[in-house]
Design a protein around this motif. Sequence first.
Motif, PDB file in Angstrom:
ATOM      1  N   VAL A   1      -9.479  -4.123  -3.237  1.00 31.67           N
ATOM      2  CA  VAL A   1      -9.082  -2.799  -2.780  1.00 31.67           C
ATOM      3  C   VAL A   1      -8.135  -2.203  -3.808  1.00 31.67           C
ATOM      4  CG1 VAL A   1      -7.900  -1.518  -0.952  1.00 31.67           C
ATOM      5  CG2 VAL A   1      -9.272  -3.514  -0.373  1.00 31.67           C
TER       6      VAL A   1
ATOM      7  N   LEU B   1       0.859  -1.177   0.000  1.00 32.79           N
ATOM      8  CA  LEU B   1       0.000   0.000   0.000  1.00 32.79           C
ATOM      9  C   LEU B   1       0.892   1.223   0.000  1.00 32.79           C
ATOM     10  CD1 LEU B   1      -2.938   1.027   0.269  1.00 32.79           C
ATOM     11  CD2 LEU B   1      -2.586   1.057   2.725  1.00 32.79           C
TER      12      LEU B   1
ATOM     13  N   SER C   1      -9.046  -7.322   3.271  1.00 32.28           N
ATOM     14  CA  SER C   1     -10.373  -6.866   2.877  1.00 32.28           C
ATOM     15  C   SER C   1     -10.988  -7.913   1.958  1.00 32.28           C
ATOM     16  CB  SER C   1     -10.274  -5.525   2.145  1.00 32.28           C
ATOM     17  OG  SER C   1     -11.547  -5.142   1.676  1.00 32.28           O
TER      18      SER C   1
ATOM     19  N   SER D   1      -6.085   3.617  -1.201  1.00 34.78           N
ATOM     20  CA  SER D   1      -5.846   3.741   0.225  1.00 34.78           C
ATOM     21  C   SER D   1      -7.134   4.153   0.921  1.00 34.78           C
ATOM     22  CB  SER D   1      -4.765   4.796   0.458  1.00 34.78           C
ATOM     23  OG  SER D   1      -4.656   5.111   1.815  1.00 34.78           O
ATOM     24  N   PRO D   2      -7.337   3.710   2.155  1.00 33.87           N
ATOM     25  CA  PRO D   2      -8.524   4.148   2.876  1.00 33.87           C
ATOM     26  C   PRO D   2      -8.582   5.663   3.067  1.00 33.87           C
ATOM     27  CG  PRO D   2      -7.528   2.261   3.969  1.00 33.87           C
ATOM     28  CD  PRO D   2      -6.600   2.699   2.889  1.00 33.87           C
TER      29      PRO D   2
ATOM     30  N   VAL E   1      -6.309  -3.582   5.404  1.00 39.45           N
ATOM     31  CA  VAL E   1      -6.351  -3.402   3.953  1.00 39.45           C
ATOM     32  C   VAL E   1      -6.079  -4.727   3.251  1.00 39.45           C
ATOM     33  CG1 VAL E   1      -5.248  -2.259   1.991  1.00 39.45           C
ATOM     34  CG2 VAL E   1      -5.686  -0.984   4.091  1.00 39.45           C
TER      35      VAL E   1
END
Length: 160
Positions: free
Chosen positions: A122, A26, A118, A125-126, A115
């Motif tokens: 995805v 990420l 999930s 990024s959140p 993340v």
Amino acid sequence: MLVLLGLVVWGAVVYPDLPDEVPQHLGTDGVDSYAAKSVGSVFLPVFVYAGVLALMTGVTVFSLRMRPESELEPGARTSPFVNRPRTRAGVRLLARAQLFLACCIGLTMGLTCLVMWSTEKVDKSPGGGFELLTLAPTAVGVLALLGAVLRDRTADRSAR
């Protein structure tokens, strides 16, 4: 150990529902690397944390066995590579801080698993500073360790 156990149980529960590709990295722009779903790719953070926990536990055991400066004979030769705590209380404080850091690293790994594990694909990024939030537990652990070392050093000066 409880954090490690929690990660193992959580991973085992979500594993069957994960997509065929799982996030592996990420970056600041979101997920930039995926891997095929496998035990190795899914549980990588757990394996890394298990290694870190073993290393930190070993360092803590070594620290607890170290004789503090207050227990050394006058004129005893010491290694310039070992920064000994001043007192036995300082040794115990350092050991607790090391184990606290290990726990904080586990919490950081847990946040990355939010993340990685999930159940939906995805791509980004959140957001909301998630990357910094992920590092926050480890930063707190490092600050606690530094605080333990500084407390031992300042306690020695005030005792003089």
